[in-house]
Motif scaffolding. Sequence first.
Motif, PDB file in Angstrom:
ATOM      1  N   ALA A 143       0.834  -1.212   0.000  1.00 53.63           N
ATOM      2  CA  ALA A 143       0.000   0.000   0.000  1.00 53.63           C
ATOM      3  C   ALA A 143       0.870   1.263   0.000  1.00 53.63           C
ATOM      4  CB  ALA A 143      -0.937  -0.002   1.200  1.00 53.63           C
ATOM      5  N   THR A 146       2.509   1.652  -3.489  1.00 53.39           N
ATOM      6  CA  THR A 146       1.510   2.005  -4.500  1.00 53.39           C
ATOM      7  C   THR A 146       1.069   3.456  -4.336  1.00 53.39           C
ATOM      8  OG1 THR A 146       0.786  -0.293  -4.621  1.00 53.39           O
ATOM      9  CG2 THR A 146      -0.739   1.376  -5.470  1.00 53.39           C
ATOM     10  N   GLY A 147       0.849   3.882  -3.097  1.00 52.36           N
ATOM     11  CA  GLY A 147       0.444   5.267  -2.849  1.00 52.36           C
ATOM     12  C   GLY A 147       1.505   6.275  -3.262  1.00 52.36           C
ATOM     13  N   TYR A 150       1.721   6.340  -7.050  1.00 50.55           N
ATOM     14  CA  TYR A 150       0.543   7.042  -7.577  1.00 50.55           C
ATOM     15  C   TYR A 150       0.773   8.552  -7.513  1.00 50.55           C
ATOM     16  CZ  TYR A 150      -4.211   8.726  -8.160  1.00 50.55           C
ATOM     17  OH  TYR A 150      -5.322   9.389  -8.604  1.00 50.55           O
TER      18      TYR A 150
END
Length: 181
Positions: A143, A146-147, A150
Amino acid sequence: MRNSFVAATLAVSMAVAPVAHAKSDNLTTVGDITQIAVPVGAGIISLLKNDTEGFFQLAEGAVYTAAATHTLKAVVHAPRPDGSENNSFPSGHTSAAAQGAAYLQFRYGWEYGVPAYALTALVGYSRVDAKRHYWRDVAAGAALATGIQYAVTEMGYSLTDTYVMPYINGDQVGLTASVKF
């Protein structure tokens, strides 16, 4: 090229996973290698596509992910399941692989992202199987990476427009910094 990447990734995943699962040490080794192979593969894809901007987004995301992961490890100081150390949370192996997978997903689409995330799942599984992490550590690493990726790839957050300059004013000496988002 996209179809060949997908086919090659799936073939490697299907060939490696059963062999690795046969012996836990092999699975650990596969996880160790794959955590590096996913982001390196993403970099190679960017270079083959002559995507310099994307390559720098990948590199920037990798630096931020590594910094955030290791900062959290030091702050949280969570014990590993095998009791060996107090740096279990979050999983660095998983965050490294997930960062490369997230980059591929955000930059080139699901055709690249899905196989890369499958390899990331294999990395996470290898870390839990080796009793180096809990599932929460693996999920947090994925997470986090990915954050961060992003924010870099999709939202355009970058510190590439950062300037640090010294200043001298009478008796005062220091640094001034400017960051443009």
